[in-house]
Every structure is written in structure tokens, then in C-alpha cells.
Write an enzyme that holds these catalytic residues in place. Structure first.
Site, PDB file in Angstrom:
ATOM      1  N   THR A 234       0.799  -1.092  -0.057  1.00  0.00           N
ATOM      2  CA  THR A 234       0.063   0.039  -0.048  1.00  0.00           C
ATOM      3  C   THR A 234       0.879   1.093   0.003  1.00  0.00           C
ATOM      4  O   THR A 234       1.730   1.450   0.818  1.00  0.00           O
ATOM      5  CB  THR A 234      -0.830  -0.060   1.272  1.00  0.00           C
ATOM      6  OG1 THR A 234      -1.742  -1.011   1.253  1.00  0.00           O
ATOM      7  CG2 THR A 234      -1.574   1.252   1.443  1.00  0.00           C
TER       8      THR A 234
ATOM      9  N   ASN B 166      -3.911 -10.038   7.573  1.00  0.00           N
ATOM     10  CA  ASN B 166      -3.485  -8.792   8.081  1.00  0.00           C
ATOM     11  C   ASN B 166      -4.987  -8.112   8.602  1.00  0.00           C
ATOM     12  O   ASN B 166      -5.020  -7.033   8.885  1.00  0.00           O
ATOM     13  CB  ASN B 166      -3.007  -7.740   7.095  1.00  0.00           C
ATOM     14  CG  ASN B 166      -1.455  -7.925   7.073  1.00  0.00           C
ATOM     15  OD1 ASN B 166      -0.956  -8.761   7.601  1.00  0.00           O
ATOM     16  ND2 ASN B 166      -1.107  -7.344   5.827  1.00  0.00           N
TER      17      ASN B 166
ATOM     18  N   TYR C  72      -7.869  -8.024   7.996  1.00  0.00           N
ATOM     19  CA  TYR C  72      -8.943  -7.440   6.885  1.00  0.00           C
ATOM     20  C   TYR C  72     -10.429  -8.350   6.525  1.00  0.00           C
ATOM     21  O   TYR C  72     -10.255  -8.988   7.548  1.00  0.00           O
ATOM     22  CB  TYR C  72      -8.514  -6.998   5.479  1.00  0.00           C
ATOM     23  CG  TYR C  72      -7.371  -5.819   5.654  1.00  0.00           C
ATOM     24  CD1 TYR C  72      -7.752  -4.594   6.159  1.00  0.00           C
ATOM     25  CD2 TYR C  72      -6.184  -6.263   5.293  1.00  0.00           C
ATOM     26  CE1 TYR C  72      -6.754  -3.603   6.485  1.00  0.00           C
ATOM     27  CE2 TYR C  72      -4.889  -5.106   5.545  1.00  0.00           C
ATOM     28  CZ  TYR C  72      -5.249  -3.919   6.121  1.00  0.00           C
ATOM     29  OH  TYR C  72      -4.403  -2.954   6.108  1.00  0.00           O
TER      30      TYR C  72
ATOM     31  N   ASN D 277      -3.740  -5.055  12.651  1.00  0.00           N
ATOM     32  CA  ASN D 277      -5.276  -4.392  12.482  1.00  0.00           C
ATOM     33  C   ASN D 277      -6.094  -5.231  13.801  1.00  0.00           C
ATOM     34  O   ASN D 277      -7.291  -5.680  13.397  1.00  0.00           O
ATOM     35  CB  ASN D 277      -5.834  -4.550  11.526  1.00  0.00           C
ATOM     36  CG  ASN D 277      -5.123  -3.542  10.078  1.00  0.00           C
ATOM     37  OD1 ASN D 277      -4.760  -2.634  10.706  1.00  0.00           O
ATOM     38  ND2 ASN D 277      -4.747  -4.275   9.459  1.00  0.00           N
TER      39      ASN D 277
END
Length: 376
Positions: A27, A185, A187, A242
Site C-alpha cells: 500500500t 492482516n 481485513y 489490525n
């Protein structure tokens, strides 16, 4: 410096790679800010890092507006975005490279400022990220506490699967060589997989088989578009990014890997625990298991591993049979000619974390190739 395994050819699904140095999805938040479409600067960046027969995995790309969680990340849900990505793909193909697009939905790792109509982000269940020090990034770049997401209704889950399928179609229209499902991660896909974020009582929750259903439906949808030999999946079994993390990852991920193994995918892509911070911090866990070592015996296909590798440790992982290819992230940012540098033993340019996210050319397209490249 001799890396015979790292620089030997490899068949990955439908494609034959000339070497095994893969660029990890990274990203960078440099898309056009209104359309969220890639622009010529992005095409230049990817083109700089392409090599004949080398595989690049493009940055995580939301499959729908509701799947966004950061400003400046490119999408793959509009015609303008498809056209922008076509410029990126053309730049990579002009160098003889291959490029897959990583399909992404952040789920609860978002903020209402990113959502159409300012509504709450969606997730498998209404479980917010409350880990100490973890903050959401708003659409104007401010850092604020995460909101409690709204749990998806059962019929909405199918709509998200359809968004992934359409994104796979859009990626094909843009000219990509394949797609990778982002199941890592913390998500949305991983939120469905893990028990602390999935409290559902329908067919997508409860048992490990049910929690795996969402990933499996998305993967099968992508296969329906591309064929299995052009689809990969990324996982982070021991990740903490996260607010993720399963108390005992082995039962869940053993089932996930064995299930995916039946599909004939192009590859499975692991993030090693030592690099589980998803770019927000330097993470170097001690005494943690290796995902590639643990799950290699369960996976018959090509296995890509990512996470803090050097040329030496990458070569060792391949030579020992733990992985078939190695994905490099941060050092590929600062060394656009990374495969050649590793092969020739050239020194690596250090990366500047301050320029990872957002901005323009600085820290993006202005990293030099090695001085000897012109005559090598």
C-alpha cells in the site's frame, strides 16, 4: 554471492517465472484522490520494478467503495480505475514482467468517512478494534478511534462475494495476469476466519468450516473468472495486524490450507509472523513459529513467503524446500532493481519509512538503480 535457487525458473500456475524474487503487495496511497484511479506516476513506479519473467503483486485494491479504509488507495470498481490500471499493466508488460492484482476489502479496518453516505463500516460482527494504540485513518488523513462496525446481514455477504467476482472481471479487463485474494492482516476475509471477530450464527459463523466459507466462496468466484492457475491467496496465520490474531491458529489454518489445496491455485502466499505489523511498525517477533515451515507439508502447490527476508535467508528457504518463491516488500520500494542487486551482490539502498504512504515521486519513483546497472 550465489543464489542458484532464488534465480532458477519456476512454474506458477499458468506462468513460468524466470526467477523467484516476487514483489509483495504494498500500500502506497498515491492514487488520484477523487477517482481513486492509478495514474502515470503509479505506472512509472511499477514499470521500474518489472523484470522479464518476474512477478509483481500490485498493492491491495478495494473491490468496492465500502471496502476502503485509507485515502489515496486505488480501486478496481469503476471504469476510470480499470483504465488507470491498464496503464500500470502496460508498463509492466513492456518490461516483460507479470503482474497480479490483490483484491481487498478492509471490513472493520475503516472509518465512516470512507463509506458512501458516511455509514458505519461493515464486518462479520459488530466487534470494534480496541487494541491499545490502534487508530483509524479518516478520509482526510486524521487518526481517530475505530468505530464499532455494522454486522453484515446474511444476504449482504453474498453481495460482497459478488463484488470480489466483479473486481476479478475488472482486473481481467485491465489486462492483469491474475489476481490474489487478500485473506491476511486483519481485513474482512480474515475477520470472517477468526473466532474473536466472527461471532455469527448463520452459515458463515461458528465452526471452522463455516468461518472459512466466505474465503472459499470468494476464491471460487475468482477462479470462475480466471481459472485456478491465475488465482492466488494470501494468509497471515500468526499475524497481529489490525487487531487480528487467533488464540490457536493451527486448527483454523490447517483447515484453510487443506481446503485451498484442493483448488489447484497458482500459489499460496504467507506473511511470516516476524513481519505481521502490516507496515505500521517494525515487527520482529522472537521464538515464533514459521508459517511456511508449519504449513508447507499441507500444501502441494507453489508457496510464496514474505516477511523480512534477505537474499541469504530467501535462498535458504527455497533450498530447504520451505518456500518456492520469496516476496520482498520494503526493500523492493527502495531498490527498484532488487532482483539484479540480489543476483549480483550489489548493496541495497535503505528505505525511508516516512515516505511509504502518500505523497508524490519522493520515496516512490526517485530511488536509484545501482550505478553499475548501465554497464552490467
Amino acid at each position: 554471492m550465489n543464489f542458484p535457487h532464488l534465480f532458477s525458473p519456476l512454474q506458477v500456475g499458468a506462468y513460468r517465472l524466470a526467477h523467484r524474487v516476487v514483489m509483495a503487495p504494498l500500500t502506497r496511497m498515491r492514487a488520484e484522490r477523487l477517482s481513486f484511479a492509478p495514474r502515470p506516476l503509479n505506472a512509472e513506479y511499477y514499470g521500474q520494478r518489472a523484470t522479464p519473467g518476474g512477478l509483481l503483486i500490485a498493492e491491495a485494491t478495494p473491490v468496492t467503495m465500502a471496502g476502503r479504509g485509507n485515502p489515496g488507495v486505488p480501486g478496481i470498481y469503476s471504469q476510470t480505475q480499470i483504465e488507470g490500471w491498464r496503464g500500470v499493466v502496460d508498463a509492466v508488460h513492456a518490461k516483460g514482467g507479470l503482474i497480479f492484482l490483490q483484491l481487498w476489502h478492509v471490513g472493520r479496518v475503516s472509518h465512516s468517512s470512507h463509506q458512501p453516505g458516511g455509514v458505519l463500516p461493515v464486518a462479520p460482527s459488530a466487534v470494534p478494534i480496541t487494541n491499545e494504540g490502534m487508530l483509524a485513518m479518516t478520509s482526510d488523513g486524521k487518526m481517530v478511534p475505530y468505530e464499532t462496525p455494522r454486522a453484515l446481514e446474511t444476504e449482504e455477504v453474498g453481495q460482497v462475494v459478488e463484488a470480489f467476482r466483479q473486481a476479478a472481471e475488472n482486473a481481467k479487463e485491465a489486462g492483469f495476469d491474475g489476481v490474489e485474494i487478500h485473506g491476511a492482516n486483519g481485513y474482512l476475509v480474515e475477520q470472517f476466519l477468526q473466532s474473536h471477530t466472527n461471532l455469527r450464527t448463520d452459515q458463515y459463523g461458528g465452526s471452522i468450516e463455516n468461518r472459512t466459507r466466505f474465503l472459499l466462496e470468494i476464491t471460487q468466484a475468482a477462479i470462475g473468472v480466471w481459472g485456478a492457475g491465475r488465482v492466488g491467496v494470501r494468509l497471515s496465520p500468526y499475524g497481529i495486524a489490525n487487531g487480528s490474531g487467533e488464540a490457536d491458529p493451527m486448527p483454523l489454518y490447517t483447515h484453510v490450507v487443506k481446503t485451498l489445496d484442493q483448488l489447484g491455485l497458482a500459489y499460496l502466499h504467507f506473511i511470516e509472523p516476524r513481519s505481521s505489523g502490516a507496515g505500521r511498525a517494525e515487527v520482529n517477533w522472537q521464538n515464533v513459529p514459521s508459517a511456511m515451515v508449519l504449513f508447507r507439508p499441507l500444501w502441494r502447490g507453489v508457496l510464496i513467503s514474505a516477511g523480512g527476508f534477505t537474499g541469504e535467508t530467501a535462498e535458504a528457504a527455497i533450498a530447504q524446500g520451505h518456500a518456492d518463491a520469496i516476496a520482498f516488500g520494503r526493500v523492493f520500494i527502495s531498490n527498484p532493481d532488487l532482483p539484479r542487486r540480489l543476483q549480483q551482490g550489489f548493496p541495497l539502498t535503505p528505505y525511508n519509512r516516512a515516505t511509504f504512504y502518500g505523497g508524490e515521486a519522493a520515496g516512490y519513483t526517485d530511488y536509484p538503480v545501482h550505478g553499475d546497472m548501465a554497464t552490467a
